[in-house]
Design an enzyme around this catalytic site. Sequence first.
Site, mmCIF file in Angstrom:
data_model
loop_
_atom_site.group_PDB
_atom_site.id
_atom_site.type_symbol
_atom_site.label_atom_id
_atom_site.label_comp_id
_atom_site.label_asym_id
_atom_site.label_seq_id
_atom_site.Cartn_x
_atom_site.Cartn_y
_atom_site.Cartn_z
ATOM 1 N N ARG A 103 0.830 -1.211 0.000
ATOM 2 C CA ARG A 103 0.000 0.000 0.000
ATOM 3 C C ARG A 103 0.863 1.260 0.000
ATOM 4 O O ARG A 103 0.353 2.367 -0.184
ATOM 5 C CB ARG A 103 -0.923 0.027 1.232
ATOM 6 N N VAL A 128 -14.778 -1.756 -1.591
ATOM 7 C CA VAL A 128 -15.712 -2.666 -0.927
ATOM 8 C C VAL A 128 -17.185 -2.399 -1.255
ATOM 9 O O VAL A 128 -17.951 -3.342 -1.481
ATOM 10 C CB VAL A 128 -15.442 -2.691 0.599
ATOM 11 N N VAL A 129 -17.598 -1.132 -1.280
ATOM 12 C CA VAL A 129 -19.029 -0.866 -1.479
ATOM 13 C C VAL A 129 -19.468 -1.315 -2.861
ATOM 14 O O VAL A 129 -20.480 -2.027 -3.015
ATOM 15 C CB VAL A 129 -19.357 0.636 -1.252
ATOM 16 N N ASN A 158 -13.050 6.970 3.216
ATOM 17 C CA ASN A 158 -13.805 6.142 2.252
ATOM 18 C C ASN A 158 -15.104 6.816 1.804
ATOM 19 O O ASN A 158 -15.985 7.064 2.630
ATOM 20 C CB ASN A 158 -14.158 4.794 2.875
ATOM 21 N N TYR A 179 0.935 4.198 -2.588
ATOM 22 C CA TYR A 179 -0.146 5.184 -2.478
ATOM 23 C C TYR A 179 0.037 6.029 -1.209
ATOM 24 O O TYR A 179 0.097 7.251 -1.271
ATOM 25 C CB TYR A 179 -1.473 4.436 -2.443
ATOM 26 N N GLU A 204 2.573 6.511 0.936
ATOM 27 C CA GLU A 204 3.770 7.343 1.082
ATOM 28 C C GLU A 204 3.810 8.464 0.051
ATOM 29 O O GLU A 204 4.266 9.563 0.337
ATOM 30 C CB GLU A 204 5.040 6.493 0.988
HETATM 31 P P1 NAD Z 1 -10.824 7.273 -9.385
HETATM 32 O O1 NAD Z 1 -9.813 6.221 -9.638
HETATM 33 O O2 NAD Z 1 -12.225 7.042 -9.800
HETATM 34 O O3 NAD Z 1 -10.361 8.659 -10.040
HETATM 35 C C1 NAD Z 1 -9.019 9.012 -10.261
HETATM 36 C C2 NAD Z 1 -8.943 9.712 -11.617
HETATM 37 O O4 NAD Z 1 -7.584 10.119 -11.839
HETATM 38 C C3 NAD Z 1 -9.319 8.772 -12.766
HETATM 39 O O5 NAD Z 1 -10.200 9.427 -13.651
HETATM 40 C C4 NAD Z 1 -7.981 8.462 -13.434
HETATM 41 O O6 NAD Z 1 -8.103 8.137 -14.804
HETATM 42 C C5 NAD Z 1 -7.226 9.754 -13.176
HETATM 43 N N1 NAD Z 1 -5.762 9.605 -13.231
HETATM 44 C C6 NAD Z 1 -5.009 8.637 -12.647
HETATM 45 N N2 NAD Z 1 -3.724 8.847 -12.927
HETATM 46 C C7 NAD Z 1 -3.649 9.973 -13.697
HETATM 47 C C8 NAD Z 1 -2.590 10.692 -14.295
HETATM 48 N N3 NAD Z 1 -1.318 10.301 -14.176
HETATM 49 N N4 NAD Z 1 -2.885 11.799 -15.020
HETATM 50 C C9 NAD Z 1 -4.183 12.202 -15.165
HETATM 51 N N5 NAD Z 1 -5.224 11.561 -14.608
HETATM 52 C C10 NAD Z 1 -4.958 10.450 -13.880
HETATM 53 O O7 NAD Z 1 -10.729 7.592 -7.814
HETATM 54 P P2 NAD Z 1 -11.600 8.581 -6.927
HETATM 55 O O8 NAD Z 1 -12.258 7.780 -5.881
HETATM 56 O O9 NAD Z 1 -12.423 9.483 -7.762
HETATM 57 O O10 NAD Z 1 -10.454 9.417 -6.200
HETATM 58 C C11 NAD Z 1 -10.124 10.733 -6.612
HETATM 59 C C12 NAD Z 1 -9.076 11.309 -5.670
HETATM 60 O O11 NAD Z 1 -9.567 11.317 -4.337
HETATM 61 C C13 NAD Z 1 -7.766 10.515 -5.659
HETATM 62 O O12 NAD Z 1 -6.686 11.422 -5.601
HETATM 63 C C14 NAD Z 1 -7.845 9.728 -4.383
HETATM 64 O O13 NAD Z 1 -6.568 9.470 -3.839
HETATM 65 C C15 NAD Z 1 -8.656 10.649 -3.483
HETATM 66 N N6 NAD Z 1 -9.367 9.870 -2.454
HETATM 67 C C16 NAD Z 1 -10.515 9.192 -2.750
HETATM 68 C C17 NAD Z 1 -11.141 8.451 -1.770
HETATM 69 C C18 NAD Z 1 -12.422 7.703 -2.021
HETATM 70 O O14 NAD Z 1 -12.907 7.028 -1.115
HETATM 71 N N7 NAD Z 1 -13.044 7.792 -3.178
HETATM 72 C C19 NAD Z 1 -10.587 8.385 -0.482
HETATM 73 C C20 NAD Z 1 -9.406 9.054 -0.237
HETATM 74 C C21 NAD Z 1 -8.801 9.822 -1.216
HETATM 75 N N1 UDP Z 2 -12.981 -5.527 1.403
HETATM 76 C C1 UDP Z 2 -13.697 -6.712 1.484
HETATM 77 N N2 UDP Z 2 -14.161 -7.275 0.329
HETATM 78 C C2 UDP Z 2 -13.982 -6.693 -0.885
HETATM 79 C C3 UDP Z 2 -13.270 -5.482 -0.975
HETATM 80 C C4 UDP Z 2 -12.774 -4.930 0.196
HETATM 81 O O1 UDP Z 2 -13.902 -7.248 2.572
HETATM 82 O O2 UDP Z 2 -14.461 -7.262 -1.889
HETATM 83 C C5 UDP Z 2 -12.484 -4.903 2.646
HETATM 84 C C6 UDP Z 2 -10.996 -4.545 2.621
HETATM 85 O O3 UDP Z 2 -10.211 -5.638 3.035
HETATM 86 C C7 UDP Z 2 -10.967 -3.395 3.611
HETATM 87 C C8 UDP Z 2 -12.326 -2.721 3.447
HETATM 88 O O4 UDP Z 2 -13.158 -3.672 2.814
HETATM 89 O O5 UDP Z 2 -10.864 -3.889 4.928
HETATM 90 C C9 UDP Z 2 -12.276 -1.465 2.587
HETATM 91 O O6 UDP Z 2 -11.594 -1.785 1.406
HETATM 92 P P1 UDP Z 2 -11.484 -0.770 0.171
HETATM 93 O O7 UDP Z 2 -10.634 -1.426 -0.851
HETATM 94 O O8 UDP Z 2 -12.828 -0.303 -0.233
HETATM 95 O O9 UDP Z 2 -10.752 0.528 0.750
HETATM 96 P P2 UDP Z 2 -9.584 0.790 1.827
HETATM 97 O O10 UDP Z 2 -10.278 1.463 2.929
HETATM 98 O O11 UDP Z 2 -8.976 -0.495 2.257
HETATM 99 O O12 UDP Z 2 -8.635 1.643 1.081
#
Ligand code: NAD
Ligand code: UDP
Length: 314
Positions: A145, A190-191, A177, A148, A150
């Site tokens: 992990r 997961v969702v 999340n 991502y 770090e």
């Molecule tokens: P996602 O994977 O749906 O969206 C990421 C987008 O970035 C995608 O459209 C992908 O094509 C684009 N992308 C990836 N690498 C790229 C690059 N090198 N150049 C241009 N575009 C690039 O994920 P998301 O859930 O929409 O997450 C968006 C942001 O929010 C991310 O930075 C993620 O780390 C952060 N984030 C999301 C969550 C969550 O639960 N959804 C939680 C924590 C942080």
């Molecule tokens: N998880 C699970 N089944 C799945 C996908 C994820 O039990 O099919 C668990 C995973 O091990 C973690 C939690 O759900 O404990 C959330 O995982 P997710 O990949 O959505 O995000 P994370 O919070 O781990 O970045």
Amino acid sequence: MELIRKRVLVTGGAGFLGSHLCERLVALGHDVLCVDNYFTGTKGNVASLMDRPQFKVMCHDVTQPLFAEVDEIYNLACPASPAHYQLTPVQTIKTSIMGAINMLGLARRTQACILQASTSEVYGNPSVHPQSENYHGNVSVLGTRACYDESKRCAETLFFDYRRQYNVKIKVVRIFNTYGPRMHPNDGRVVSNFIVQALRGEDITLYGNGSQTRAFCYVDDLIDGLIRMMKTTDQLIGPVNLGNPHEITMRELAEHVVRLTRSHSRIIQRPLPIDDPTHRCPDISKARQELGWKPQVGLEDGLMRCIDYFDGVL
Ligand code: NAD
Ligand code: UDP
């Protein structure tokens, strides 16, 4: 309220969160430039905006410099699902770090305010619960992990150093999340996994014994938090946690999904991924106080909206 029309860049704008953010910004009357390399995002996610004159989409990789004239930048480009960010870990690191440097450079030149979509993963497998912004985290440097976690930590450092050294206007939010419509059906999070499996009548894959916890925020609430953060004064730079503090175990989540979908799927156990955090829940006191923000959509309501969406696309 008077609208100040801004030129807003959203990197990762064709992804799950990015597409919702673009939609909201266009609805607010801003000019939006969506930049994406379509690694995990799709043009389909922003299809409804394509004929809007205020909206432009550009295929571009943020590891390369970008030249554009903008007032605000939301830096979301980066795969967020463990399955996707571990697929090409070196590219994940480049996206987070070189992407941050390129977008901060753009912000510096244009004097734009730039918001970083950071993550609860900066806390790693936390030994403090719930996590508040002053907790320094417990991240495994060498694990799968880490590409991502770090690189997102380093991106935060870059944001703060660009402010200290060049006076760039920055904002950092740590997103917990988040779920909702337009998560990719094969996203691996997961969702979406549980809902897709339940709707297809497939086994529901619970990793480990399902006692690990997460707290899930509905996408509309999260987008509201991002926009509020951007609107605050230059002095509020963060980091600010954004998430829903309603914490549940993954087994409970699986049971909710089976019940709400009226599915006959079985819940089966699969090995727990390495370094999977055992607990995660945001302390959102800072967001409440500084942004006047708290989530509005409860888990059942949000899951139902998500189930309706996947029902329509599968
Ligand atoms: P996602 O994977 O749906 O969206 C990421 C987008 O970035 C995608 O459209 C992908 O094509 C684009 N992308 C990836 N690498 C790229 C690059 N090198 N150049 C241009 N575009 C690039 O994920 P998301 O859930 O929409 O997450 C968006 C942001 O929010 C991310 O930075 C993620 O780390 C952060 N984030 C999301 C969550 C969550 O639960 N959804 C939680 C924590 C942080
Ligand atoms: N998880 C699970 N089944 C799945 C996908 C994820 O039990 O099919 C668990 C995973 O091990 C973690 C939690 O759900 O404990 C959330 O995982 P997710 O990949 O959505 O995000 P994370 O919070 O781990 O970045």
